[in-house]
Design an enzyme around this catalytic site. Sequence first.
Site, PDB file in Angstrom:
ATOM      1  N   MET A  80       0.851  -1.197   0.000  1.00 43.69           N
ATOM      2  CA  MET A  80       0.000   0.000   0.000  1.00 43.69           C
ATOM      3  C   MET A  80       0.890   1.251   0.000  1.00 43.69           C
ATOM      4  O   MET A  80       0.442   2.338   0.374  1.00 43.69           O
ATOM      5  CB  MET A  80      -0.931  -0.003   1.209  1.00 43.69           C
ATOM      6  N   ALA A 122      12.248  -0.273   4.606  1.00 40.86           N
ATOM      7  CA  ALA A 122      13.185  -1.385   4.407  1.00 40.86           C
ATOM      8  C   ALA A 122      12.488  -2.747   4.475  1.00 40.86           C
ATOM      9  O   ALA A 122      12.976  -3.715   3.875  1.00 40.86           O
ATOM     10  CB  ALA A 122      14.301  -1.306   5.442  1.00 40.86           C
ATOM     11  N   HIS A 166       9.572  -3.453   3.114  1.00 44.00           N
ATOM     12  CA  HIS A 166       9.106  -3.713   1.741  1.00 44.00           C
ATOM     13  C   HIS A 166      10.280  -4.055   0.830  1.00 44.00           C
ATOM     14  O   HIS A 166      10.171  -4.904  -0.057  1.00 44.00           O
ATOM     15  CB  HIS A 166       8.390  -2.477   1.171  1.00 44.00           C
ATOM     16  N   LEU A 182       9.333  -2.636  11.566  1.00 43.23           N
ATOM     17  CA  LEU A 182       9.089  -1.550  10.615  1.00 43.23           C
ATOM     18  C   LEU A 182       7.643  -1.618  10.164  1.00 43.23           C
ATOM     19  O   LEU A 182       7.115  -2.699   9.887  1.00 43.23           O
ATOM     20  CB  LEU A 182      10.014  -1.671   9.407  1.00 43.23           C
ATOM     21  N   SER A 183       7.015  -0.450  10.067  1.00 48.35           N
ATOM     22  CA  SER A 183       5.627  -0.357   9.616  1.00 48.35           C
ATOM     23  C   SER A 183       5.408   1.036   9.055  1.00 48.35           C
ATOM     24  O   SER A 183       5.956   2.016   9.588  1.00 48.35           O
ATOM     25  CB  SER A 183       4.680  -0.573  10.808  1.00 48.35           C
ATOM     26  N   SER A 184       4.591   1.122   8.007  1.00 49.29           N
ATOM     27  CA  SER A 184       4.270   2.445   7.454  1.00 49.29           C
ATOM     28  C   SER A 184       3.586   3.298   8.521  1.00 49.29           C
ATOM     29  O   SER A 184       3.685   4.525   8.512  1.00 49.29           O
ATOM     30  CB  SER A 184       3.348   2.294   6.243  1.00 49.29           C
TER      31      SER A 184
HETATM   32  O1  PAF Z   1       0.061  -5.637   3.506  1.00 48.14           O
HETATM   33  C1  PAF Z   1      -0.390  -4.732   2.781  1.00 48.14           C
HETATM   34  O2  PAF Z   1       0.267  -3.727   2.509  1.00 48.14           O
HETATM   35  C2  PAF Z   1      -1.815  -4.858   2.243  1.00 48.14           C
HETATM   36  O3  PAF Z   1      -2.658  -5.436   3.171  1.00 48.14           O
HETATM   37  C3  PAF Z   1      -1.869  -5.588   0.895  1.00 48.14           C
HETATM   38  C4  PAF Z   1      -1.410  -7.034   1.027  1.00 48.14           C
HETATM   39  C5  PAF Z   1      -1.015  -4.866  -0.128  1.00 48.14           C
HETATM   40  C6  PAF Z   1      -3.319  -5.609   0.385  1.00 48.14           C
HETATM   41  O4  PAF Z   1      -3.819  -4.323   0.238  1.00 48.14           O
END
Ligand code: PAF
Length: 280
Positions: free
Chosen positions: A30, A35, A37, A184-186
């Site tokens: 999303m 890091a 991702h 880590l998390s947005s």
């Molecule tokens: O983990 C995420 O960022 C979201 O839940 C995903 C898997 C992209 C689905 O929108």
Amino acid sequence: MRIVHKLSDLRRAVAGLRGDGAAVALVPTMGALHAGHMALVEAAQASGAKVVASIFVNPKQFGPTEDLARYPRPAEADTKLLTEHGCDLLWMPGVDEMYPAGFATNVSVSGVSDGLDGAARPGHFDGVATVVAKLFNQVRPDAAYFGEKDFQQLAVIRRMVADLDFGLEIVGVPTVRESDGLALSSRNAYLSADERARAVALPLALTAAKRATEAGERGAIPAAMASLAAAGFAIDYVELVDAATLGEPVPGRPRRLLAAARIGTTRLIDNLPVAASTNV
Ligand code: PAF
């Protein structure tokens, strides 16, 4: 890196990537990339596949009182990061491209979606399963990469892929952490300096509970809850479950300790593996 916003362009671009017989791996996100991702992109690249990342802030997985409007959307920084990491293609559909007028389908994975975050966030995993099913059908990847930080999401997607015969490999990638242990998390971007300092209580409480549980001690979960409360967290859940079904732990099978808690207005989740035991 090529960026596409329309499904027709995506199909052509993916066919181009496959032109030389390469496998295609999908990294669904999303955005607000970090890091964690990039670890997914790197794991996908290490498989030798061409990598397609998607960025789509999926309205269907946010409840009416959740943070859809304020969810960070740093498109330029995200594009730069993916380009620097050698991602091959970025799929960035708008809401109307993903959910055109008349869209009426809901993918619901029962059982594994029901407890934990499914109970705390009704409808959340239906939204996740619906958009991930669409992403799989749009990109038709050979494999897709998801972070273990969203452990229940990973279990829901594995169940959906098995049940609906999607015929692709789902790869879970270990959680990437700050040096003090915070996953880590947005959503960490929402934390004030004071909340950030206190947020470390979450991985610390889970680590202590994991060790105590593996040592056969009783009371590990109430102790974790007490330390989270002392750090100012409002707790949604701290639970020990079977790592595959997310139901009751089963003797001899791997377990998982999961927690979700709010600090200020920010909801954080985390989880750790817990070794199997003969007497759960
Ligand atoms: O983990 C995420 O960022 C979201 O839940 C995903 C898997 C992209 C689905 O929108």
